[in-house]
Design a protein around this motif. Sequence first.
Motif: not given
Length: 164
Positions: A35-47, A140-155
Amino acid sequence: MDNFIETLTSKDKNAALPEEDNYFGKLVGSWKLDYFDRNISSSVKGEWHFAWVLEGMAIQDVIILPSRETTTETPHPLAEYGTTLRVYNPAAHAWDVAYGYTGKIIRLEARKQKDMIVLTNIEDERRKWVFVKIEDDCFHWQNVTVKDDGQWHVNADIYAERIQ
């Protein structure tokens, strides 16, 4: 407890669930993940563990961050122990989804969009969880926020490999 597990779990999907709407069937099993969190630049192994439930008309999972074999006494900033229940909705040809962990429940609706499965937050349509790719041995899974211009920001990204 055995009666509960026996009545909750199913060996396979229900025949009434159309194959074209069986978005999540390939996920059934157990996965190790990064798991890679792009907003806080952190990662973790999970199940992440998935199973058919409710007479094969639903899939439930348990996600564990960090994984039980990598957990430490020091709390990880991405620590989470949660479950998702995905219930097929035949009237909508979609999936009603609820994700819960301590102190939070999120409701989503899942629909196929091209080759992706997009789960849209019911309370905030700008928040999405996306299975970008699901193969037999990886996803591959992503957590996404759609910005005002419609572009996806991958969290955050999850890259998973099947272990069972």
